[in-house]
Scaffold this motif. Sequence first.
Motif, PDB file in Angstrom:
ATOM      1  N   ASP A 228       0.807  -1.215   0.000  1.00 18.77           N
ATOM      2  CA  ASP A 228       0.000   0.000   0.000  1.00 18.77           C
ATOM      3  C   ASP A 228       0.852   1.283   0.000  1.00 18.77           C
ATOM      4  O   ASP A 228       0.359   2.357   0.327  1.00 18.77           O
ATOM      5  CB  ASP A 228      -1.047  -0.012   1.131  1.00 18.77           C
ATOM      6  CG  ASP A 228      -0.389  -0.104   2.484  1.00 18.77           C
ATOM      7  OD1 ASP A 228       0.861  -0.041   2.533  1.00 18.77           O
ATOM      8  OD2 ASP A 228      -1.109  -0.246   3.494  1.00 18.77           O
ATOM      9  N   TYR A 229       2.120   1.166  -0.390  1.00 19.30           N
ATOM     10  CA  TYR A 229       2.933   2.388  -0.506  1.00 19.30           C
ATOM     11  C   TYR A 229       2.402   3.253  -1.653  1.00 19.30           C
ATOM     12  O   TYR A 229       2.225   2.776  -2.783  1.00 19.30           O
ATOM     13  CB  TYR A 229       4.413   2.052  -0.750  1.00 19.30           C
ATOM     14  CG  TYR A 229       5.256   3.303  -0.943  1.00 19.30           C
ATOM     15  CD1 TYR A 229       5.506   4.167   0.119  1.00 19.30           C
ATOM     16  CD2 TYR A 229       5.768   3.641  -2.196  1.00 19.30           C
ATOM     17  CE1 TYR A 229       6.248   5.327  -0.057  1.00 19.30           C
ATOM     18  CE2 TYR A 229       6.526   4.802  -2.382  1.00 19.30           C
ATOM     19  CZ  TYR A 229       6.753   5.639  -1.304  1.00 19.30           C
ATOM     20  OH  TYR A 229       7.477   6.798  -1.472  1.00 19.30           O
ATOM     21  N   ALA A 230       2.130   4.502  -1.351  1.00 20.19           N
ATOM     22  CA  ALA A 230       1.692   5.461  -2.375  1.00 20.19           C
ATOM     23  C   ALA A 230       2.175   6.820  -1.918  1.00 20.19           C
ATOM     24  O   ALA A 230       2.192   7.105  -0.715  1.00 20.19           O
ATOM     25  CB  ALA A 230       0.174   5.456  -2.501  1.00 20.19           C
ATOM     26  N   ALA A 231       2.611   7.655  -2.845  1.00 20.19           N
ATOM     27  CA  ALA A 231       3.141   8.960  -2.444  1.00 20.19           C
ATOM     28  C   ALA A 231       2.916   9.982  -3.537  1.00 20.19           C
ATOM     29  O   ALA A 231       2.826   9.640  -4.729  1.00 20.19           O
ATOM     30  CB  ALA A 231       4.632   8.854  -2.145  1.00 20.19           C
ATOM     31  N   ASN A 232       2.809  11.219  -3.113  1.00 21.26           N
ATOM     32  CA  ASN A 232       2.819  12.310  -4.079  1.00 21.26           C
ATOM     33  C   ASN A 232       4.215  12.329  -4.680  1.00 21.26           C
ATOM     34  O   ASN A 232       5.205  12.117  -3.984  1.00 21.26           O
ATOM     35  CB  ASN A 232       2.527  13.629  -3.350  1.00 21.26           C
ATOM     36  CG  ASN A 232       2.239  14.756  -4.326  1.00 21.26           C
ATOM     37  OD1 ASN A 232       3.004  14.987  -5.264  1.00 21.26           O
ATOM     38  ND2 ASN A 232       1.144  15.446  -4.114  1.00 21.26           N
ATOM     39  N   ILE A 233       4.303  12.596  -5.974  1.00 21.92           N
ATOM     40  CA  ILE A 233       5.589  12.591  -6.665  1.00 21.92           C
ATOM     41  C   ILE A 233       6.554  13.588  -6.012  1.00 21.92           C
ATOM     42  O   ILE A 233       7.772  13.430  -6.088  1.00 21.92           O
ATOM     43  CB  ILE A 233       5.374  12.903  -8.178  1.00 21.92           C
ATOM     44  CG1 ILE A 233       6.539  12.407  -9.006  1.00 21.92           C
ATOM     45  CG2 ILE A 233       5.093  14.352  -8.421  1.00 21.92           C
ATOM     46  CD1 ILE A 233       6.596  10.952  -9.165  1.00 21.92           C
ATOM     47  N   GLU A 234       5.979  14.581  -5.324  1.00 29.42           N
ATOM     48  CA  GLU A 234       6.797  15.596  -4.661  1.00 29.42           C
ATOM     49  C   GLU A 234       7.660  15.026  -3.542  1.00 29.42           C
ATOM     50  O   GLU A 234       8.570  15.691  -3.062  1.00 29.42           O
ATOM     51  CB  GLU A 234       5.895  16.702  -4.076  1.00 29.42           C
ATOM     52  CG  GLU A 234       5.171  17.479  -5.148  1.00 29.42           C
ATOM     53  CD  GLU A 234       4.116  18.425  -4.582  1.00 29.42           C
ATOM     54  OE1 GLU A 234       3.866  18.381  -3.357  1.00 29.42           O
ATOM     55  OE2 GLU A 234       3.543  19.187  -5.374  1.00 29.42           O
ATOM     56  N   ARG A 235       7.328  13.828  -3.069  1.00 28.91           N
ATOM     57  CA  ARG A 235       8.193  13.235  -2.040  1.00 28.91           C
ATOM     58  C   ARG A 235       8.415  11.739  -2.241  1.00 28.91           C
ATOM     59  O   ARG A 235       9.002  11.060  -1.405  1.00 28.91           O
ATOM     60  CB  ARG A 235       7.663  13.503  -0.639  1.00 28.91           C
ATOM     61  CG  ARG A 235       6.376  12.805  -0.304  1.00 28.91           C
ATOM     62  CD  ARG A 235       6.186  12.748   1.194  1.00 28.91           C
ATOM     63  NE  ARG A 235       6.986  11.710   1.803  1.00 28.91           N
ATOM     64  CZ  ARG A 235       7.382  11.741   3.063  1.00 28.91           C
ATOM     65  NH1 ARG A 235       7.096  12.761   3.819  1.00 28.91           N
ATOM     66  NH2 ARG A 235       8.065  10.747   3.589  1.00 28.91           N
ATOM     67  N   ALA A 236       7.950  11.201  -3.370  1.00 29.09           N
ATOM     68  CA  ALA A 236       8.015   9.753  -3.599  1.00 29.09           C
ATOM     69  C   ALA A 236       9.456   9.265  -3.648  1.00 29.09           C
ATOM     70  O   ALA A 236      10.357   9.969  -4.086  1.00 29.09           O
ATOM     71  CB  ALA A 236       7.315   9.426  -4.902  1.00 29.09           C
ATOM     72  N   GLN A 237       9.644   8.025  -3.188  1.00 29.40           N
ATOM     73  CA  GLN A 237      10.937   7.368  -3.339  1.00 29.40           C
ATOM     74  C   GLN A 237      10.720   6.114  -4.156  1.00 29.40           C
ATOM     75  O   GLN A 237       9.598   5.644  -4.292  1.00 29.40           O
ATOM     76  CB  GLN A 237      11.493   7.016  -1.970  1.00 29.40           C
ATOM     77  CG  GLN A 237      11.692   8.278  -1.158  1.00 29.40           C
ATOM     78  CD  GLN A 237      12.465   8.043   0.095  1.00 29.40           C
ATOM     79  OE1 GLN A 237      12.406   6.971   0.673  1.00 29.40           O
ATOM     80  NE2 GLN A 237      13.202   9.054   0.513  1.00 29.40           N
ATOM     81  N   SER A 238      11.823   5.574  -4.714  1.00 28.94           N
ATOM     82  CA  SER A 238      11.683   4.335  -5.472  1.00 28.94           C
ATOM     83  C   SER A 238      13.017   3.614  -5.502  1.00 28.94           C
ATOM     84  O   SER A 238      14.038   4.164  -5.110  1.00 28.94           O
ATOM     85  CB  SER A 238      11.207   4.631  -6.891  1.00 28.94           C
ATOM     86  OG  SER A 238      12.232   5.291  -7.609  1.00 28.94           O
ATOM     87  N   ARG A 239      12.943   2.389  -5.969  1.00 29.20           N
ATOM     88  CA  ARG A 239      14.132   1.551  -6.063  1.00 29.20           C
ATOM     89  C   ARG A 239      14.419   1.362  -7.544  1.00 29.20           C
ATOM     90  O   ARG A 239      13.510   1.135  -8.333  1.00 29.20           O
ATOM     91  CB  ARG A 239      13.765   0.214  -5.423  1.00 29.20           C
ATOM     92  CG  ARG A 239      14.821  -0.790  -5.220  1.00 29.20           C
ATOM     93  CD  ARG A 239      14.282  -1.956  -4.359  1.00 29.20           C
ATOM     94  NE  ARG A 239      12.893  -2.329  -4.632  1.00 29.20           N
ATOM     95  CZ  ARG A 239      12.493  -2.974  -5.717  1.00 29.20           C
ATOM     96  NH1 ARG A 239      13.346  -3.344  -6.647  1.00 29.20           N
ATOM     97  NH2 ARG A 239      11.219  -3.275  -5.889  1.00 29.20           N
ATOM     98  N   ARG A 240      15.662   1.493  -7.930  1.00 27.62           N
ATOM     99  CA  ARG A 240      16.025   1.224  -9.324  1.00 27.62           C
ATOM    100  C   ARG A 240      17.520   0.912  -9.372  1.00 27.62           C
ATOM    101  O   ARG A 240      18.278   1.305  -8.465  1.00 27.62           O
ATOM    102  CB  ARG A 240      15.687   2.422 -10.232  1.00 27.62           C
ATOM    103  CG  ARG A 240      16.259   3.761  -9.800  1.00 27.62           C
ATOM    104  CD  ARG A 240      17.632   3.972 -10.317  1.00 27.62           C
ATOM    105  NE  ARG A 240      18.244   5.144  -9.701  1.00 27.62           N
ATOM    106  CZ  ARG A 240      18.404   6.276 -10.331  1.00 27.62           C
ATOM    107  NH1 ARG A 240      17.999   6.402 -11.559  1.00 27.62           N
ATOM    108  NH2 ARG A 240      18.997   7.279  -9.728  1.00 27.62           N
TER     109      ARG A 240
END
Length: 567
Positions: A228-240
């Motif tokens: 259920d992780y969801a975030a506004n792009i203004e603070r989102a993090q991700s793995r790549r």
Amino acid sequence: MKYSQLLAPTLREDPADAEVISHKLLLRAGYIRRVTSGVYNYLPLGLRVLRNIEAIIRQEMNHAGAQELLMPAVQPGDLWQKSGRWEKYGPELLRFKDRHDHESCLGPTHEEVICDLVARELRSYKQLPMNLYQIQSKFRDEIRPRFGLMRGREFIMKDAYSFHADQQSLNAEYQNMFDTYKRIFTRLGLKFRPVEADNGSIGGSASHEFHVLAESGEDLITHCSACDYAANIERAQSRRATPAGSDSELTEVNTPNVTSAEDVAAFLGADIALLVKTLVYRIEGGPHDGQCVAACVRGDDALQEIKLTRAVQATALQMASDADISDIGGITGFIGPRALSSLVIFDESLRQADGLIAGANKVDTHVTGLNVSRDIRDAQFADLRQTREADGCPRCDGTMSYSRGIEVGHVFELGTVYSEPMEVIFQDQQGKRSVASMGCYGIGVSRLIAAIVEQCNDADGIAWPAHLAPFQVVIISMGKSDACMDVCEKLYHELKQADIETLWDERKERPGVKFKDAELMGLPIQIIIGDRGLENGVVEIRERGRDKQEVAQEAVLSSVRNLLDRE
Ligand code: ATP
Ligand code: MG
């Protein structure tokens, strides 16, 4: 209500200045009229919907233990001086002086007023926790008011403020409000998503926004397909995955006329992710006001400006000019992080990287073999990159995807950001003076009208959920005979008696016109009464967008009740 007396001027054509569907339909169906930029009249239909939405919000807020009060729109400048926001808030705050030359403003939010009120009345921890809310007009002099009720200058907000003796109590209320918001938006029939949010200028720690999912939404939100992780792009993090780059020495290389990250990577035959893009901004507001900052991200990443704004505690950022860049020792096209005289901040993904390539701050020159942690003294790092669609989830093995959202609610844990300067102090259990911690919780009530229409419309107009519609039922009289009008009138009174909000379209218009207006307004149940049907003792009932059915005249009320109960 009789149609001929209702102020609901419908329009056949889309108004030229309306871009999104909700704005078009609310104007066309006679719900709102513009007064001036970002300021609207709510016509009777619009006000009815507003009241229906407010009723749900009130019920859920009261149920959650919050108390309603009402604060003023006009606020004294002194209170804003005290909180420190008189200077900080910027041009969205509409300021004016009264006849005694006292600085005043129109409230864009009410932390100052509520803190002042509570500070005067709060004595002991025994009075806490306490959650106070209002539904009231706000004024923000938005730079770009648009999309009708979606982004107004004057708009209606439900704002709640909670006060606590300790963090644990604040956490519990934050969760209580989070759950209450989920119930409110579910009852409003919306497809929505709560997301982790940036705190913006309001300050504080934990914060979630609630977004209505719609293509027209101004916000970009990202969510995980698996958890259920969801975030506004203004603070989102991700793995790549990022390329390792090999450990090598810092070397200057000639790159004649090659400036963009793509071109430099191609020219040097390197992976673009090893390029360091350096973007320079001029800072407005905060401790670095007027200075420049150089922000570095990987060549295949985009800088997320809100993240940078927060990292330098600015109120806004402006792209630096070539002159600004040269003032800090850079050269446009060949700028890099080394030897700049300004603040330099690197994206976290550059912390452990070897073999990077960056501008050398010399014409036609780049450096290769850069290792930020090794080659740049006291390098500062922050999360600055904008996540990309299909990046990995930062919490699990899932994949992220994007959607657009309309922010309709926002919950914050403020802590003591306001209560400390505003001196909201109480005596704790040990008899010591202690500052109350706060949460605040907003819902854009007038924006919700537009957000609901964005999700509930079709080719013919608005399709309200019945419990939100301005009228649940419209009686459309088709017959011209007195007998037909008598039946309509009788039924109209019967429905009113039964507390079913009913509009009677008794105009001498063609049936086609009446149907078009009823569909456009989005009234959920039509009762169609004509001379021919009455000869057989029947009338027609039609749910908006469905087929008609014949019903015996005596059974109309119970049929309508059944349809509404099924909702
Ligand atoms: P936005 O990012 O859309 O400008 P915000 O973060 O400034 O909103 P908050 O201060 O969190 O807004 O206000 C609470 C709620 O009020 C928002 O979630 C939104 O639904 C509503 N709202 C804010 N600004 C406006 C506006 N200009 N017109 C209508 N509703 C608004
Ligand atoms: Mg917000």
